[in-house]
Motif scaffolding. Structure first.
Motif, PDB file in Angstrom:
ATOM      1  N   SER A 271       0.847  -1.190   0.000  1.00  0.00           N
ATOM      2  CA  SER A 271       0.000   0.000   0.000  1.00  0.00           C
ATOM      3  C   SER A 271       0.883   1.241   0.000  1.00  0.00           C
ATOM      4  O   SER A 271       1.590   1.502   0.986  1.00  0.00           O
ATOM      5  CB  SER A 271      -0.905   0.036   1.229  1.00  0.00           C
ATOM      6  N   PRO A 272       0.859   2.033  -1.064  1.00  0.00           N
ATOM      7  CA  PRO A 272       1.713   3.226  -1.093  1.00  0.00           C
ATOM      8  C   PRO A 272       1.389   4.212   0.026  1.00  0.00           C
ATOM      9  O   PRO A 272       2.251   4.981   0.436  1.00  0.00           O
ATOM     10  CB  PRO A 272       1.445   3.839  -2.466  1.00  0.00           C
ATOM     11  N   LEU A 273       0.182   4.159   0.554  1.00  0.00           N
ATOM     12  CA  LEU A 273      -0.198   5.089   1.613  1.00  0.00           C
ATOM     13  C   LEU A 273       0.548   4.822   2.917  1.00  0.00           C
ATOM     14  O   LEU A 273       0.591   5.677   3.794  1.00  0.00           O
ATOM     15  CB  LEU A 273      -1.708   5.041   1.832  1.00  0.00           C
ATOM     16  N   ASN A 274       1.162   3.645   3.057  1.00  0.00           N
ATOM     17  CA  ASN A 274       1.925   3.338   4.265  1.00  0.00           C
ATOM     18  C   ASN A 274       3.363   3.845   4.216  1.00  0.00           C
ATOM     19  O   ASN A 274       4.069   3.787   5.222  1.00  0.00           O
ATOM     20  CB  ASN A 274       1.898   1.836   4.529  1.00  0.00           C
TER      21      ASN A 274
ATOM     22  N   ILE B 277       5.223  13.558   1.477  1.00  0.00           N
ATOM     23  CA  ILE B 277       3.784  13.669   1.230  1.00  0.00           C
ATOM     24  C   ILE B 277       3.470  13.023  -0.113  1.00  0.00           C
ATOM     25  O   ILE B 277       4.058  13.395  -1.137  1.00  0.00           O
ATOM     26  CB  ILE B 277       3.328  15.142   1.193  1.00  0.00           C
ATOM     27  N   ILE B 278       2.557  12.054  -0.111  1.00  0.00           N
ATOM     28  CA  ILE B 278       2.100  11.468  -1.375  1.00  0.00           C
ATOM     29  C   ILE B 278       1.101  12.437  -1.991  1.00  0.00           C
ATOM     30  O   ILE B 278       0.138  12.847  -1.343  1.00  0.00           O
ATOM     31  CB  ILE B 278       1.466  10.083  -1.153  1.00  0.00           C
ATOM     32  N   THR B 279       1.355  12.810  -3.240  1.00  0.00           N
ATOM     33  CA  THR B 279       0.463  13.745  -3.925  1.00  0.00           C
ATOM     34  C   THR B 279      -0.468  13.030  -4.904  1.00  0.00           C
ATOM     35  O   THR B 279      -1.373  13.657  -5.441  1.00  0.00           O
ATOM     36  CB  THR B 279       1.261  14.853  -4.644  1.00  0.00           C
ATOM     37  N   SER B 280      -0.253  11.751  -5.133  1.00  0.00           N
ATOM     38  CA  SER B 280      -1.193  10.957  -5.929  1.00  0.00           C
ATOM     39  C   SER B 280      -2.504  10.857  -5.164  1.00  0.00           C
ATOM     40  O   SER B 280      -2.509  10.794  -3.936  1.00  0.00           O
ATOM     41  CB  SER B 280      -0.653   9.545  -6.167  1.00  0.00           C
TER      42      SER B 280
ATOM     43  N   THR C  33      -7.136   5.946  -3.100  1.00  0.00           N
ATOM     44  CA  THR C  33      -8.113   5.549  -2.093  1.00  0.00           C
ATOM     45  C   THR C  33      -7.400   4.679  -1.060  1.00  0.00           C
ATOM     46  O   THR C  33      -6.367   4.061  -1.371  1.00  0.00           O
ATOM     47  CB  THR C  33      -9.277   4.768  -2.724  1.00  0.00           C
ATOM     48  N   PRO C  34      -7.930   4.609   0.158  1.00  0.00           N
ATOM     49  CA  PRO C  34      -7.245   3.841   1.213  1.00  0.00           C
ATOM     50  C   PRO C  34      -7.025   2.368   0.890  1.00  0.00           C
ATOM     51  O   PRO C  34      -6.113   1.757   1.431  1.00  0.00           O
ATOM     52  CB  PRO C  34      -8.182   3.989   2.418  1.00  0.00           C
ATOM     53  N   ASP C  35      -7.815   1.783   0.003  1.00  0.00           N
ATOM     54  CA  ASP C  35      -7.680   0.354  -0.289  1.00  0.00           C
ATOM     55  C   ASP C  35      -6.778   0.067  -1.483  1.00  0.00           C
ATOM     56  O   ASP C  35      -6.656  -1.084  -1.900  1.00  0.00           O
ATOM     57  CB  ASP C  35      -9.057  -0.265  -0.518  1.00  0.00           C
TER      58      ASP C  35
END
Length: 158
Positions: free
Chosen positions: A25-28, A40-43, A46-48
């Motif tokens: 998960s790129p959000l992690n 900071i991810i600028t893409s 969605t959380p999933d």
């Protein structure tokens, strides 16, 4: 152009599927990146969202001296529960090729990162690497090892 390569290995006391779920998960990424890098991810994910070949991930990051940079990586290869590769498309490096490997071990998972990079600007880039960049790369991965241990615990061989 001179390239540099480092290998980092860490064992975690969690199942392979849990490790894959977190790291794919790129959000992690921000959870395991030093705060001083202002990552900071600028893409707009969605959380999933999970990584897939061809995925582009854009960031703002301050790798040195607080200078903000835009960075885009592409996920070029994915073999679920085995490995994925990210490569820089725009950013501070001439080359950035980062392999993330996962292997089930007794009581957990072994994660291996193989990072190959090059700095632009010839001799000036080689000097910058010797003075600053190599140390910063190693510091980021040392931070990552500690952050991952804080999140999942320290592996104790069974």
């Amino acid at each position: 152009m001179k390239t540099y390569q480092f290998r980092f290995e860490q064992n975690l006391p969690i199942p392979l599927a849990e490790a894959w779920d977190f790291f794919s998960s790129p959000l992690n990424l921000s959870k395991i990146t030093p705060a001083k890098m202002n990552f900071i991810i600028t893409s707009n994910f969605t959380p999933d969202i999970k990584m897939y070949p061809g995925m582009l991930i854009s960031y703002k990051v301050s790798p040195v001296f607080g200078i903000k940079m835009n960075w885009v990586t592409e996920i070029t290869h994915v073999k679920e529960h085995v490995y994925f590769v990210d490569e820089q498309r725009t950013g501070p490096y001439a080359i950035w090729h980062h392999e993330h490997h996962f292997k089930e071990i007794n009581g957990g998972v072994c994660m291996t990162d193989i990072l190959t990079y090059a700095i632009p600007f010839g001799i000036i880039g080689r000097l910058a690497n010797a003075i600053l960049v190599e140390k910063e790369v190693k510091n980021v991965f040392a931070y990552r090892i500690k952050a991952v241990n804080d999140l999942f615990g320290v592996y104790k061989q069974k």
